[in-house]
Design a protein around this motif. Sequence first.
Motif, PDB file in Angstrom:
ATOM      1  N   ASP A 140       8.618  36.375  64.247  1.00 30.16           N
ATOM      2  CA  ASP A 140       8.499  37.485  63.237  1.00 30.16           C
ATOM      3  C   ASP A 140       9.480  38.720  62.821  1.00 30.16           C
ATOM      4  O   ASP A 140       9.622  39.399  62.843  1.00 30.16           O
TER       5      ASP A 140
ATOM      6  N   ASP B  77       8.149  37.654  58.798  1.00 27.19           N
ATOM      7  CA  ASP B  77       6.859  37.855  59.653  1.00 27.19           C
ATOM      8  C   ASP B  77       6.267  37.745  58.706  1.00 27.19           C
ATOM      9  O   ASP B  77       5.773  38.536  57.290  1.00 27.19           O
TER      10      ASP B  77
ATOM     11  N   GLU C  90       5.944  33.098  57.270  1.00 21.99           N
ATOM     12  CA  GLU C  90       5.059  33.247  58.325  1.00 21.99           C
ATOM     13  C   GLU C  90       3.761  33.415  57.360  1.00 21.99           C
ATOM     14  O   GLU C  90       3.882  34.043  56.182  1.00 21.99           O
TER      15      GLU C  90
END
Length: 282
Positions: free
Chosen positions: A183, A205, A239
């Motif tokens: 993150d 993130d 991500e």
Amino acid sequence: RAKEQGQAWHMVFDTTMYDRAVALLQLETDLRWAIERRELRVLYQPIVSVATGRITGFEALVRWQHPERGLIPPAEFIPVAEETGLIVPIDQWVLRESCQQLRQWQLQFPDIKPLSISVNLSGKHFSQPCLVEQIDQILQQTNLAPSSLKLEITESVIIASPEKAASVLQQLKALGIQLCIDDFGTGYSSLAYLHHFPIDVLKIDRSFVTRLDKNGEQLAIIRAIITLAGNLGMSVVAEGVETTDQLVQLRLLQCDQAQGYLFSQPLNSDKTSILLAARPQF
Ligand code: C2E
Ligand code: MG
Ligand code: MG
Ligand code: MG
């Protein structure tokens, strides 16, 4: 009259609070038994190379198959697990289970290129005094090469206690394990700061990746992160990649790896085996 209404309101409010407290207590009680009752599951989400599309590994993500409440996502029980300390046995179970599973896939698919397993470590677990020995033991028992294991921690874990974190990270690194910041961008640390720690992988993130479509400023931020991470010898995983537009941008930015619904949702081990069997590895 107003006073009566006030009291009635109070009663409703209190009942709700009471119900919530009871529900939370029940959840906590159930969670204490979840491991023994074999109710925890690990799902595996593929992580792919942006350049080639090849699967480079998986992130292990825990779920709780509750007998009455069905499949509970981590957001609903990890906070309770953190508060009660139950997160430590849960994390250990996930770690053992997923190391064992990756080893099995390596044996089952011997021609496959190296695959890694990424496992999330909570702050509580990270600060356990015998963490390093326990992880070493799990690797030996499951016969998994340490280089196949990646541990994900958040910036907050480092910031909470930088000196201790540095020492633990050095020891994990000495075992040959790879270390990831999860993150990245949501905490308060900078890349320059993280460079003091032996970090191999930066996971950007999802909130940054999501905004990639929408405005050019985000593009500049992600470009800066990828360039700087590369210069510092870290590789970058994006991500929560959901659209081909995002993937195109990430490819232009030479981001190393990506993870997200565009490629696959987290899958159970059977579905992951099918994926590995079907997918030509090159
Ligand atoms: P995380 O480590 O950042 O994991 C990524 C989360 O993003 C996962 O949620 C994953 O299912 C979700 N995700 C992946 N691709 C996409 C996408 O394209 N779009 C969207 N909207 N979401 C995507 P999940 O599985 O619900 O896990 C949530 C968090 O719970 C994890 O975030 C991690 O912080 C924590 N967690 C999960 N498993 C464990 C565990 O075994 N131990 C500990 N300590 N924490 C865990
Ligand atoms: Mg993670
Ligand atoms: Mg993450
Ligand atoms: Mg995340």
